[in-house]
Write an enzyme that holds these catalytic residues in place. Structure first.
Site: not given
Ligand code: ASP
Length: 358
Positions: A43, A56, A89, A121-122, A194, A315
């Site tokens: 992103t 996007y 990602s 970020t994924d 995340k 356990e």
């Molecule tokens: N789907 C995006 C990625 O991980 C989300 C992001 O970058 O925040 O590339």
């Protein structure tokens, strides 16, 4: 006569000033640290259909455009940009990890002083943890992303990128393992995750807390990771062209052995079980995992619970079942460590040691 000597004095003084200025500028140019920015998409490089809407395309712009949006970076570093891949990602994979790790290990032998990786970020936490385990350098390595596309109002990418570069070139960042910079926080690869799907304030270290914060463009560290990483790690990508296949299987009420059986049939080398509570499998699931283990598959118990350890001696009798417990590694990080562990051994006691040390 007098006039001539005054003129000469003025022109000598002027030349001296110009000379001094040039020497100073040269010295200043010399001290700017050299940094490599390796771009992978996400992103942070996303382009939206509107400035406020959420639709996007991830990874739409290249590293040159990303850098052009933050010209202030050129005041603090000499930048070399490389486009490694251009993906969201969610499409990150083992091949890109190997390529990235090998490239950084190669560049680490040159005069490049620090590394920044732009990333979606994924799966950012997985890439960060993988690199944390296989990079053979104590030069700073920082991953950075954004939650808002580059075209959005109040995009978070430019500030995050500037902070990532500032953090990476700071002498106090050396030897700390791979880090993620997001929203003013410095997060260690061994714990960062995340925590929210859409918020800018999404990354956290739920077990150990952040390593520090970015304040006025400077890293302020408050903690050091106690886990082995980078130059102290026993793992290496040098002779690897692929990674052993490890799948994650999720725990829930009324769970059946369906996915364990499918994984065994598919020939996986390891299973991470994201169990309920303290990594608990149901009775039937435990039986399926024990028989998978008997057929030579490594089993690591982790938990679907957000924080806390998946501990031994609770356990489940891990010794008897020949399982390993993931301790503070969430299922996606446990998968990364188990893949690398399997490049060395399939002995569950050794794998357990690795889950304690890393
Ligand atoms: N789907 C995006 C990625 O991980 C989300 C992001 O970058 O925040 O590339």
């Amino acid at each position: 006569m007098k006039k001539v000597s005054v003129r000469r004095t003025i022109s000598i003084a002027f030349m001296l000033m110009v000379g001094l200025f040039m020497v100073n500028s040269f010295a200043f140019a010399q001290v700017k640290p050299k940094i490599a920015i390796l771009a992978t998409g996400g992103t942070i490089a996303g382009v939206g259909q509107s400035e406020v809407g959420s639709a996007y395309k991830s990874g739409a712009i290249t590293v040159d455009k990303l850098l052009a949006a933050v010209p202030q970076i050129n005041n603090i570093a000499t930048v070399q940009g490389e486009q490694v891949v251009q993906i969201g990602s969610q499409d990150m994979n083992d091949m890109v990890w190997l390529k990235l790790a090998k490239r950084i290990n190669e560049l680490a032998k040159t005069d490049v002083q620090a590394f920044v990786i732009t990333h979606g970020t994924d799966t950012q936490e997985e890439t960060a943890y993988f690199l944390n385990l296989v990079l053979k350098t104590d030069k700073p390595v920082v991953l950075v992303g954004a939650m808002r596309a580059s075209t959005a109002i109040s995009a978070d990418g430019p500030k995050n990128l500037y902070d990532a570069v500032s953090c990476a070139i700071d002498p106090t960042s050396k030897g700390r393992g791979v880090m993620i910079i997001m929203n003013d926080k410095i997060l260690g690869a061994d714990d960062v995750t995340k925590t929210m799907t859409t918020a800018v304030e999404t990354f956290a270290c739920p077990n150990y807390g952040p390593l520090g914060i970015m304040y006025n463009g400077k890293p302020m560290y408050t903690r050091t990771s106690m886990k082995k990483h980078t130059v102290k790690s026993e793992f290496s990508v040098d002779n690897l062209s692929e990674l052993p296949r490890v799948e994650i299987i999720y725990g829930y009420s009324n769970v059946t052995p369906l996915f364990v059986d499918a994984a065994v049939k598919a020939g996986v080398k390891g299973i991470v079980y994201a169990g309920v509570g303290n990594g608990n499998p149901s009775t039937t699931l435990q039986d399926a995992l024990v028989s998978a283990r008997k057929s030579g598959i490594a089993i690591v118990r982790s938990s679907r619970v957000f924080s806390g350890p998946t501990s031994q001696f609770d356990e489940v009798d891990d010794e008897k079942c020949e399982f390993a417990a993931s301790w503070y590694k969430n299922p996606q990080k446990a998968r990364v460590l188990l893949m690398l562990a399997l490049t060395k051994t399939d002995n569950y006691k050794e794998i357990q040691r690795m889950f304690i040390e890393y």
